[in-house]
Scaffold this motif. Structure first.
Motif, PDB file in Angstrom:
ATOM      1  N   LEU A 209       5.091  26.045  -9.750  1.00 48.95           N
ATOM      2  CA  LEU A 209       5.703  26.293 -11.056  1.00 48.95           C
ATOM      3  C   LEU A 209       6.858  27.517 -11.009  1.00 48.95           C
ATOM      4  CD1 LEU A 209       6.225  25.650 -14.105  1.00 48.95           C
ATOM      5  CD2 LEU A 209       4.109  27.408 -14.366  1.00 48.95           C
ATOM      6  N   GLY A 210       6.659  28.488  -9.957  1.00 47.79           N
ATOM      7  CA  GLY A 210       7.576  29.835  -9.848  1.00 47.79           C
ATOM      8  C   GLY A 210       6.679  30.829  -9.608  1.00 47.79           C
ATOM      9  N   ALA A 211       5.349  31.014  -9.554  1.00 45.72           N
ATOM     10  CA  ALA A 211       4.511  32.106  -9.521  1.00 45.72           C
ATOM     11  C   ALA A 211       4.882  32.762  -7.786  1.00 45.72           C
ATOM     12  CB  ALA A 211       3.319  32.042  -9.465  1.00 45.72           C
ATOM     13  N   VAL A 212       4.694  33.864  -7.676  1.00 48.26           N
ATOM     14  CA  VAL A 212       5.200  34.457  -6.292  1.00 48.26           C
ATOM     15  C   VAL A 212       3.773  34.635  -5.360  1.00 48.26           C
ATOM     16  CG1 VAL A 212       7.104  35.376  -7.238  1.00 48.26           C
ATOM     17  CG2 VAL A 212       5.074  36.906  -7.078  1.00 48.26           C
ATOM     18  N   GLY A 213       2.689  34.307  -5.942  1.00 48.33           N
ATOM     19  CA  GLY A 213       1.423  34.467  -5.162  1.00 48.33           C
ATOM     20  C   GLY A 213       0.301  34.554  -5.879  1.00 48.33           C
ATOM     21  N   VAL A 214      -0.814  35.376  -5.257  1.00 51.27           N
ATOM     22  CA  VAL A 214      -2.090  35.182  -5.967  1.00 51.27           C
ATOM     23  C   VAL A 214      -2.764  36.674  -5.935  1.00 51.27           C
ATOM     24  CG1 VAL A 214      -3.230  34.471  -3.949  1.00 51.27           C
ATOM     25  CG2 VAL A 214      -4.486  34.166  -6.263  1.00 51.27           C
ATOM     26  N   ILE A 215      -3.504  37.049  -6.669  1.00 54.44           N
ATOM     27  CA  ILE A 215      -4.478  38.272  -6.454  1.00 54.44           C
ATOM     28  C   ILE A 215      -5.686  37.788  -6.678  1.00 54.44           C
ATOM     29  CG2 ILE A 215      -5.178  40.673  -7.227  1.00 54.44           C
ATOM     30  CD1 ILE A 215      -2.634  40.968  -8.551  1.00 54.44           C
ATOM     31  N   SER A 216      -6.549  37.609  -5.477  1.00 55.19           N
ATOM     32  CA  SER A 216      -7.477  36.737  -5.161  1.00 55.19           C
ATOM     33  C   SER A 216      -8.685  37.448  -4.967  1.00 55.19           C
ATOM     34  CB  SER A 216      -7.306  36.152  -3.685  1.00 55.19           C
ATOM     35  OG  SER A 216      -8.303  35.173  -3.336  1.00 55.19           O
ATOM     36  N   VAL A 217     -10.014  36.658  -5.466  1.00 54.54           N
ATOM     37  CA  VAL A 217     -11.353  37.089  -5.113  1.00 54.54           C
ATOM     38  C   VAL A 217     -11.924  36.573  -3.582  1.00 54.54           C
ATOM     39  CG1 VAL A 217     -13.657  36.882  -5.809  1.00 54.54           C
ATOM     40  CG2 VAL A 217     -11.835  37.400  -7.559  1.00 54.54           C
ATOM     41  N   ILE A 218     -11.457  35.064  -3.521  1.00 54.48           N
ATOM     42  CA  ILE A 218     -12.001  34.592  -2.462  1.00 54.48           C
ATOM     43  C   ILE A 218     -11.586  35.220  -1.127  1.00 54.48           C
ATOM     44  CG2 ILE A 218     -12.712  32.492  -3.662  1.00 54.48           C
ATOM     45  CD1 ILE A 218     -10.383  30.894  -2.138  1.00 54.48           C
ATOM     46  N   GLY A 219     -10.239  35.635  -1.290  1.00 56.01           N
ATOM     47  CA  GLY A 219      -9.614  36.349  -0.073  1.00 56.01           C
ATOM     48  C   GLY A 219     -10.398  37.386   0.396  1.00 56.01           C
ATOM     49  N   ASN A 220     -11.203  38.007  -0.201  1.00 55.32           N
ATOM     50  CA  ASN A 220     -12.212  38.964   0.477  1.00 55.32           C
ATOM     51  C   ASN A 220     -12.862  38.348   1.655  1.00 55.32           C
ATOM     52  OD1 ASN A 220     -12.638  41.649  -1.251  1.00 55.32           O
ATOM     53  ND2 ASN A 220     -12.438  40.008  -2.648  1.00 55.32           N
ATOM     54  N   ALA A 221     -13.467  37.112   1.335  1.00 54.31           N
ATOM     55  CA  ALA A 221     -14.339  36.525   2.245  1.00 54.31           C
ATOM     56  C   ALA A 221     -13.365  35.549   3.485  1.00 54.31           C
ATOM     57  CB  ALA A 221     -15.250  35.457   1.732  1.00 54.31           C
ATOM     58  N   LEU A 222     -12.471  34.989   3.094  1.00 55.39           N
ATOM     59  CA  LEU A 222     -11.805  34.241   3.676  1.00 55.39           C
ATOM     60  C   LEU A 222     -10.137  34.462   3.631  1.00 55.39           C
ATOM     61  CD1 LEU A 222     -13.366  30.659   2.877  1.00 55.39           C
ATOM     62  CD2 LEU A 222     -13.598  32.156   5.128  1.00 55.39           C
TER      63      LEU A 222
END
Length: 299
Positions: A200-213
């Motif tokens: 849709l046009g978002a520029v990314g994510v601030i993630s939880v699962i990125g801690n682990a993977l």
């Protein structure tokens, strides 16, 4: 690419068995995330259990994170609250060395009107020497930052540079994308919908699962941002079950269970949060090993 495009990780706070902050664990986690090729780190967001940390602990964690990061990645500090005056004071006294922006969740519990939310963020923007990200998470705050309020703030304050949107409401995302200033960043606050939000046009994510993977997630997000949604979709679908498990018994208990399996840090939390059940832990370990094995085979 803008330094806040891509994968930001809301870093968990490791604890020792006696409840003190585990700085060796935090050091290992920071290095693990950097090696995982994420784009930036968020220190003491809600995933970092900031609500259970006192002022001195927060100050030390921010300083330690900046020291270990040593300029390798952009850093964002989570500074929020439901007392506007106290949040303004915390922002004004924040020692910003090594930090690039502040992420501030909308006030919780009070249920302010949209005008109240606007005036809260207006006060924060006027107090902050750093750029500011809004954070809309109605499931935790019990109130929604409307698209109109988001875009009003974005238009009125040049140092409000983006919003972490965790409303899960695509009608809301549509309105923000339509009405926001061109350089204002829409960022996914929910791992499961990061791919369609980027479409849709978002520029990314601030993630939880990125801690682990971190590697698996950041690879997927970069493919999305490059427009390769066919390849990104395969990685996205590989992570769906793991993502569900991460939140099945609360955040960040799931992420800490996976990090313990990797030997990064222990899975202690501060009450009222508790570790995941033994059944969920076994499922997380099994799913984690499956994803890591698949990633290794693909290399």
């Amino acid at each position: 690419m803008n330094k806040f495009h891509g994968t930001g990780v809301a870093v968990v706070t490791p604890f020792n068995t006696d409840g003190t902050v585990d700085y060796e664990g935090l050091k290992g986690l920071i290095n693990y995330l950097i090696e995982g090729k994420v784009e930036y780190l968020v220190s003491l967001g809600t995933t970092g259990e900031a609500s259970t940390l006192n002022k001195d602990e927060k100050k030390k964690i921010w300083e330690f994170t900046a020291e270990i990061n040593n300029g390798r990645l952009p850093l964002v500090a989570g500074i929020g609250g439901n007392d506007t005056a106290a949040t303004v004071d915390n922002i004004r006294t924040f020692e910003a060395n090594g930090y690039d922006a502040i992420l501030s969740a909308s006030p919780y519990y009070n249920k302010p009107t949209q005008e109240g939310i606007y005036q809260h963020y207006k006060a924060l923007a006027e107090a902050s020497a750093l750029p500011l990200f809004l954070y809309n998470v109605p499931g935790r705050t019990a109130s929604n930052v409307s698209p109109e309020t988001t875009c009003r703030l974005a238009s009125d304050f040049k140092n409000i540079i983006g919003t972490k949107e965790a409303s899960g409401n695509f009608d809301q995302f549509n309105q923000i994308m339509r009405d926001k200033p061109a350089d204002f960043m829409l960022i996914s606050g929910d791992d499961p919908v990061a791919l369609p939000m980027i479409a849709l046009g978002a520029v990314g994510v601030i993630s939880v699962i990125g801690n682990a993977l971190p590697r698996q997630l950041s690879d997927m997000i970069r493919l999305c941002l490059s427009g390769d949604f066919n390849r990104a979709a395969h990685l996205h679908l590989d992570l769906i079950e793991f993502t569900r498990m991460m939140f099945a018994e609360g955040n960040p208990a799931g992420a800490k269970a996976a990090l313990k399996h990797f030997g990064i840090c222990e899975d202690y939390l501060r009450l009222p949060l508790v570790p995941v059940s033994s059944d969920l832990r076994r499922s997380i370990i099994s799913e984690t090993e499956k994803i890591v094995s698949k990633t290794t085979l693909a290399v």
